[in-house]
Design an enzyme around this catalytic site. Structure first.
Site, mmCIF file in Angstrom:
data_model
loop_
_atom_site.group_PDB
_atom_site.id
_atom_site.type_symbol
_atom_site.label_atom_id
_atom_site.label_comp_id
_atom_site.label_asym_id
_atom_site.label_seq_id
_atom_site.Cartn_x
_atom_site.Cartn_y
_atom_site.Cartn_z
ATOM 1 N N THR A 1 0.832 -1.200 0.000
ATOM 2 C CA THR A 1 0.000 0.000 0.000
ATOM 3 C C THR A 1 0.869 1.253 0.000
ATOM 4 O OG1 THR A 1 -1.319 1.368 1.500
ATOM 5 C CG2 THR A 1 -0.355 -0.580 2.454
ATOM 6 N N TYR B 1 -2.429 -1.151 10.615
ATOM 7 C CA TYR B 1 -2.592 -1.995 9.418
ATOM 8 C C TYR B 1 -1.466 -1.711 8.425
ATOM 9 C CZ TYR B 1 -3.864 -2.188 4.497
ATOM 10 O OH TYR B 1 -3.801 -2.325 3.135
ATOM 11 N N HIS B 2 -1.243 -0.406 8.153
ATOM 12 C CA HIS B 2 -0.202 -0.066 7.181
ATOM 13 C C HIS B 2 1.173 -0.517 7.678
ATOM 14 C CE1 HIS B 2 -3.414 2.801 5.877
ATOM 15 N NE2 HIS B 2 -2.998 2.429 4.697
ATOM 16 N N LYS C 1 1.852 -3.893 6.640
ATOM 17 C CA LYS C 1 2.222 -3.992 5.222
ATOM 18 C C LYS C 1 3.715 -3.680 5.041
ATOM 19 C CE LYS C 1 -0.852 -4.532 2.512
ATOM 20 N NZ LYS C 1 -1.613 -5.728 2.053
ATOM 21 N N SER D 1 -0.991 3.903 9.944
ATOM 22 C CA SER D 1 -1.856 3.131 10.855
ATOM 23 C C SER D 1 -1.155 1.821 11.190
ATOM 24 C CB SER D 1 -3.210 2.811 10.202
ATOM 25 O OG SER D 1 -3.073 1.692 9.335
HETATM 26 N N1 LIG Z 1 -9.016 -2.172 -1.610
HETATM 27 C C1 LIG Z 1 -8.109 -1.199 -1.525
HETATM 28 O O1 LIG Z 1 -8.413 -0.017 -1.734
HETATM 29 C C2 LIG Z 1 -6.680 -1.525 -1.202
HETATM 30 C C3 LIG Z 1 -5.718 -0.491 -1.250
HETATM 31 C C4 LIG Z 1 -4.381 -0.787 -0.976
HETATM 32 C C5 LIG Z 1 -4.018 -2.078 -0.656
HETATM 33 N N2 LIG Z 1 -4.964 -3.061 -0.596
HETATM 34 C C6 LIG Z 1 -4.522 -4.418 -0.277
HETATM 35 O O2 LIG Z 1 -5.037 -5.313 -1.241
HETATM 36 C C7 LIG Z 1 -5.361 -6.568 -0.650
HETATM 37 C C8 LIG Z 1 -6.789 -6.933 -0.979
HETATM 38 O O3 LIG Z 1 -7.651 -5.900 -0.522
HETATM 39 P P1 LIG Z 1 -9.219 -6.025 -0.618
HETATM 40 O O4 LIG Z 1 -9.756 -4.646 -0.631
HETATM 41 O O5 LIG Z 1 -9.571 -6.964 -1.705
HETATM 42 O O6 LIG Z 1 -9.537 -6.666 0.803
HETATM 43 P P2 LIG Z 1 -10.555 -7.850 1.152
HETATM 44 O O7 LIG Z 1 -10.686 -7.894 2.625
HETATM 45 O O8 LIG Z 1 -11.812 -7.668 0.383
HETATM 46 O O9 LIG Z 1 -9.787 -9.120 0.591
HETATM 47 C C9 LIG Z 1 -8.871 -9.864 1.345
HETATM 48 C C10 LIG Z 1 -9.387 -11.293 1.358
HETATM 49 O O10 LIG Z 1 -8.429 -12.096 2.054
HETATM 50 C C11 LIG Z 1 -9.125 -12.977 2.897
HETATM 51 N N3 LIG Z 1 -8.252 -13.335 4.015
HETATM 52 C C12 LIG Z 1 -7.760 -12.517 4.987
HETATM 53 N N4 LIG Z 1 -7.024 -13.229 5.847
HETATM 54 C C13 LIG Z 1 -7.063 -14.522 5.436
HETATM 55 C C14 LIG Z 1 -6.506 -15.733 5.924
HETATM 56 N N5 LIG Z 1 -5.812 -15.770 7.064
HETATM 57 N N6 LIG Z 1 -6.745 -16.874 5.235
HETATM 58 C C15 LIG Z 1 -7.485 -16.864 4.090
HETATM 59 N N7 LIG Z 1 -8.032 -15.747 3.580
HETATM 60 C C16 LIG Z 1 -7.824 -14.583 4.246
HETATM 61 C C17 LIG Z 1 -10.370 -12.200 3.346
HETATM 62 O O11 LIG Z 1 -11.408 -13.040 3.781
HETATM 63 C C18 LIG Z 1 -10.725 -11.422 2.098
HETATM 64 O O12 LIG Z 1 -11.659 -12.085 1.300
HETATM 65 C C19 LIG Z 1 -5.097 -6.416 0.846
HETATM 66 O O13 LIG Z 1 -3.857 -6.978 1.147
HETATM 67 C C20 LIG Z 1 -5.051 -4.919 1.056
HETATM 68 O O14 LIG Z 1 -4.181 -4.598 2.104
HETATM 69 C C21 LIG Z 1 -6.276 -2.809 -0.866
#
Ligand SMILES: NC(=O)c1ccc[n+]([C@@H]2O[C@H](COP(=O)([O-])OP(=O)(O)OC[C@H]3O[C@@H](n4cnc5c(N)ncnc54)[C@H](O)[C@@H]3O)[C@@H](O)[C@H]2O)c1
Length: 395
Positions: free
Chosen positions: A157, A194-195, A198, A192
């Site tokens: 991120t 969370y960040h 990452k 944060s």
């Molecule tokens: N959506 C955004 O705007 C955004 C921005 C920057 C970074 N990200 C990163 O992209 C990635 C995906 O984001 P997203 O928005 O699709 O989030 P999301 O929560 O919709 O998707 C993550 C998926 O991983 C699964 N998961 C989490 N822990 C797990 C585990 N221990 N075992 C199996 N499955 C597990 C969750 O159930 C979920 O379905 C994340 O790593 C997030 O940090 C997202």
């Protein structure tokens, strides 16, 4: 080619699975419904109900004849990840039960992705740290022991960098110190907890790259907006999950719902917080282009995955303008900022690398916002005002 998608039920994971499947890849998805369960537990709702991952894989198969293999399991369990590399895996749903073989690419999305969630209290902080770091560490050891040639595409991120008072390069910086030079990861100072996990992911993977010659692309992604992708328009049951609450909703998605239910757009503090944004369709493109031109052995390649930058004020004004053109009375409210962050700051990230490997940006135009509003307004009856803001405090 076999692509293994960790977190395949998520906002980005499921569209990615369909995207690769449509293009002829063997696709395996793994998820433990962490995100859905967290939404249930915190009672934040989603805009519309979404079939389970297994149901969606079956619908996809009925409509396209293409199989997406599903494993419902927790990736913090090391044996789960190892089974996906050594062939012991027992799929939760698949037409052909036999092991597909080692993946050429792993797309790693499986994390707790919310900054406010990580700061609700110490329990959610612990869940975030344990979940995110264990999944990444298990993946790294799985690759080390069984599949060092597999290319990992991890979604990092832009929040890892924070908002430094100098330009942000794509991951790396050359430093000259007392007459000597070396190249390092750019100093990171997350906004944060969370960040911060990452950042630790990046450090774990950088260790694996240095020690075991792993191949990693870390995509420093900005907040994503959007709902439909080329594959989801075939059938609305294939549409990705959509949150508009403070915890899991990203800012543009949230503002669109707020505009439709006459909830003043919640700009925190002065609203000068500037970030890089991208359309969900560009996430898919970026992952695909990274897969097509993988990192080499022993390389940690970092791209900044954003297409344009906006301040919170600029986003609010855009949504307000488009909403008003559609006849909604959209107001903007400057709330006391629950977060600890700079409300006015310098922000100049580089984001050329993905363009250089062929990504063609989609921009956040009024037409794009209007299109999203039209899709979202069909679910007006489901929108809950009580989940939009609860003011989880950083301090
Ligand atoms: N959506 C955004 O705007 C955004 C921005 C920057 C970074 N990200 C990163 O992209 C990635 C995906 O984001 P997203 O928005 O699709 O989030 P999301 O929560 O919709 O998707 C993550 C998926 O991983 C699964 N998961 C989490 N822990 C797990 C585990 N221990 N075992 C199996 N499955 C597990 C969750 O159930 C979920 O379905 C994340 O790593 C997030 O940090 C997202």
């Amino acid at each position: 080619m076999h692509v293994l998608i960790l977190g395949g039920d998520g906002y980005l994971g499921w569209p990615t699975a369909m995207y690769f499947s449509k293009r002829g890849y063997d696709v395996t998805v793994v998820d433990n419904y962490f995100r859905r369960n967290a939404c249930l537990e915190l009672d934040v709702g989603m805009l519309y109900p979404v079939p389970t991952l297994i149901e969606r894989a079956k619908i996809w198969y009925e409509l396209t004849g293409k199989e997406i293999k599903v494993l419902i399991a927790d990736l913090t369990e090391p044996e789960i990840i190892r089974s996906l590399f050594d062939g012991r895996v027992t799929y939760s749903w698949a037409l052909k039960k036999e092991f597909t073989g080692l993946p050429e690419t792993v797309v790693h999305y499986a994390e707790q992705p919310s900054a406010p969630y990580s700061l609700i209290d110490y329990r959610y902080a612990n869940i975030t740290v344990q979940n995110n770091l264990l999944v990444t560490n298990n993946l790294m050891w799985g690759l080390r022991d069984f599949s060092r040639d597999t290319h990992v595409i991890h979604i990092g991120t832009m929040g890892e960098y924070g908002t430094p008072n100098i330009d942000i390069p794509e991951g790396w910086i050359e430093i000259e110190h007392k007459g000597r030079k070396d190249k390092f990861l750019f100093p990171r100072q997350a906004s944060s907890l969370y960040h911060t996990t990452k950042i630790m992911d990046t450090d774990l993977m950088w260790f694996g790259v240095r020690m075991w010659d792993l191949r990693v692309t870390d995509l420093m992604q900005g907040p994503v907006y959007g709902i439909e992708t080329e594959e989801s328009v075939i059938d609305e049951r294939l549409r990705t999950i959509f949150n508009y609450d403070e915890i899991f909703g990203t800012i543009v998605n949230r503002f669109i719902v707020q505009a439709l239910v006459d909830y003043p757009l919640t700009v925190y503090g002065r609203g000068g917080q500037t970030r890089g944004y991208l359309n969900i369709n560009d996430t898919l493109q970026c992952v695909k282009m990274s897969e097509k031109t993988p990192a080499t052995k022993g390389e940690l390649r970092i791209f900044n995955q954003i297409m344009e930058t906006f301040s919170a004020n600029e986003l609010a004004e855009k949504v307000q303008r488009v909403g008003q053109n559609l006849g909604y009375d959209v107001r903007i409210d400057h709330l006391e900022n629950p977060r600890k962050e700079a409300e006015e700051h310098y922000y100049n990230p580089t984001y050329q690398g993905l363009g250089e490997i062929g990504v063609k940006p989609h921009y956040l135009t009024d037409e794009v916002l209007e299109g999203m509003m039209h899709v979202v307004e069909r679910f007006k009856e489901n929108m809950r005002r009580d989940v939009i803001f609860r003011g989880i405090k950083w301090g």
